[in-house]
Design an enzyme around this catalytic site. Sequence first.
Site, PDB file in Angstrom:
ATOM      1  N   ARG A 127       0.665  -1.116  -0.219  1.00 24.86           N
ATOM      2  CA  ARG A 127       0.443  -0.669   0.160  1.00 24.86           C
ATOM      3  C   ARG A 127       0.604   1.226  -0.124  1.00 24.86           C
ATOM      4  O   ARG A 127       0.790   2.447   0.016  1.00 24.86           O
ATOM      5  CB  ARG A 127      -0.632   0.352   1.105  1.00 24.86           C
ATOM      6  CG  ARG A 127      -1.670   1.027   1.720  1.00 24.86           C
ATOM      7  CD  ARG A 127      -3.336   0.319   2.258  1.00 24.86           C
ATOM      8  NE  ARG A 127      -2.875   0.260   3.553  1.00 24.86           N
ATOM      9  CZ  ARG A 127      -2.759   0.740   4.486  1.00 24.86           C
ATOM     10  NH1 ARG A 127      -1.860   2.059   4.972  1.00 24.86           N
ATOM     11  NH2 ARG A 127      -1.791   0.339   5.618  1.00 24.86           N
ATOM     12  N   LYS A 171      -7.515   3.505 -20.065  1.00 26.59           N
ATOM     13  CA  LYS A 171      -7.902   3.947 -21.859  1.00 26.59           C
ATOM     14  C   LYS A 171      -6.367   3.687 -22.406  1.00 26.59           C
ATOM     15  O   LYS A 171      -5.899   2.222 -22.460  1.00 26.59           O
ATOM     16  CB  LYS A 171      -8.209   5.307 -21.932  1.00 26.59           C
ATOM     17  CG  LYS A 171      -9.314   5.756 -20.067  1.00 26.59           C
ATOM     18  CD  LYS A 171     -10.485   4.722 -20.525  1.00 26.59           C
ATOM     19  CE  LYS A 171     -11.212   5.088 -19.264  1.00 26.59           C
ATOM     20  NZ  LYS A 171     -11.403   6.136 -18.974  1.00 26.59           N
TER      21      LYS A 171
HETATM   22  C1  LIG Z   1     -12.067   6.865 -17.725  1.00 30.39           C
HETATM   23  C2  LIG Z   1     -11.537   8.334 -17.100  1.00 30.39           C
HETATM   24  C3  LIG Z   1     -11.055   8.802 -15.965  1.00 30.39           C
HETATM   25  C4  LIG Z   1     -11.748   8.125 -14.943  1.00 30.39           C
HETATM   26  O1  LIG Z   1     -10.602   6.954 -14.823  1.00 30.39           O
HETATM   27  P1  LIG Z   1     -11.680   5.373 -14.143  1.00 30.39           P
HETATM   28  O2  LIG Z   1      -9.946   4.307 -14.205  1.00 30.39           O
HETATM   29  O3  LIG Z   1     -12.048   4.777 -15.309  1.00 30.39           O
HETATM   30  O4  LIG Z   1     -11.495   5.185 -13.445  1.00 30.39           O
HETATM   31  C5  LIG Z   1     -10.794   9.994 -15.483  1.00 30.39           C
HETATM   32  N1  LIG Z   1     -10.849  10.949 -16.647  1.00 30.39           N
HETATM   33  C6  LIG Z   1     -11.113  10.916 -17.837  1.00 30.39           C
HETATM   34  C7  LIG Z   1     -10.995  11.951 -19.098  1.00 30.39           C
HETATM   35  C8  LIG Z   1     -11.708   9.564 -18.213  1.00 30.39           C
HETATM   36  O5  LIG Z   1     -11.860   9.091 -19.500  1.00 30.39           O
END
Ligand SMILES: *Cc1c(COP(=O)(O)O)cnc(C)c1O
Length: 400
Positions: free
Chosen positions: A70, A218
Amino acid sequence: MGEQTTEGPDHGVGGAFTDALDTRLIGAGRRHNGSALAPVIWASSTFETATVEEGRGMALSVGATEFYSRYGNPTVNDFEEAIAELEGAEAGRAFGSGMGAVAAVVLGLCSRGDHVVAQRQLYAGTQMLLQAVCPRFGIEVTFVDGTDPEAWREAVQPGRTMLLLAETPANPRLDIVDLVALGAIKGPMKVVDSTFATPLGQRPLEHGCDLVVHSATKCLGGHNDVTLGVVAGSRELIDWIWGFAVLQGAVASPHEAAGGLRGLRTLGVRLRHQSDSAAHIAESLEPDERIAEVRYPGLASHPQHELALRQMDLMGGLVTFDLAGGFEAGRHLVESTRICRLATSLGGPETLVTHPASTTHVNLLPEELEAAGIAPGTIRMSVGLEDPGDIVSDLLAALA
Ligand SMILES: *Cc1c(COP(=O)(O)O)cnc(C)c1O
């Protein structure tokens, strides 16, 4: 020979080598790899210490990587160092998701009575955090039009505004925030969610911003198989955020961090392919009369095309368009495509389409939808790695 013993990122200071980003994508984040080329997954949650003294030193230090996971973990640390190197930052901290990173930045840096300025057009999770969670902790948030540099400046309350929170290109209409203008605002810390751009597309810290945040779920992970977030900035700010993060517990798993590192190695070829395909698709859709508007920063018709050209090296794989037929046309399209899959998220190999009005933004009131730039027939598309001609044919067939 690898660089597993380097002291840290080489930014070319003092006449040393300054590798291009493509080279850094391959070389970064290998400190704890030994001789292995692929990321080594340090799956241990805890680590042995030789002496009490050594254990106490790590318990009292910030981000020890071989104490308790952690606090820090070698694989996770490699991912953090890689992102810091690519963003031109001193340090980074990874989280179990992008929202873990956003929440740690906001709640780790702001206290009761503080003020945050954020743009209206934001990822829905960030929007909810600012709108629903922050007020419960006495943190006031002002929403502005992120495309208007004057609006950011005017919303700042000197001595009270802690953070300016920007997202560019922004969800879902791909509005662009002027990073130079944002970076020049004195006083608050400037935070940029750069998820859509990645460090290959833009580097906000070079423009005077203080922190850059990514949902590595992403484009950075890039294969729809990791859930991961990261923030990068000065050592001082990242250490401060760590003080909250270690109690928040939204830590990145070493398995996910390894997936993030694996994703970075191919980010260059993926993002270039996706950017080229997205440009082709945007240009192909623009003349179609069934489509009211196409938004892509690389299109001359994008209201901030010039700004995008100035601050972005790659325009990314996101394309947003509005169907003239409205809500029903939007729903019909995302249920009719064969190659484009109906799924949320972005940046992976598969082309995904979403209809925000019926999915991600379904909880918003009509006026909130409009403020967020979402029309009833808005489609957000994340262009994958398929043949771009096939994607266009698929869309046109689904429109018929
Ligand atoms: C998906 C996304 C998030 C959040 O990310 P997670 O990994 O789903 O928690 C934040 N900002 C943007 C622009 C995103 O596309």
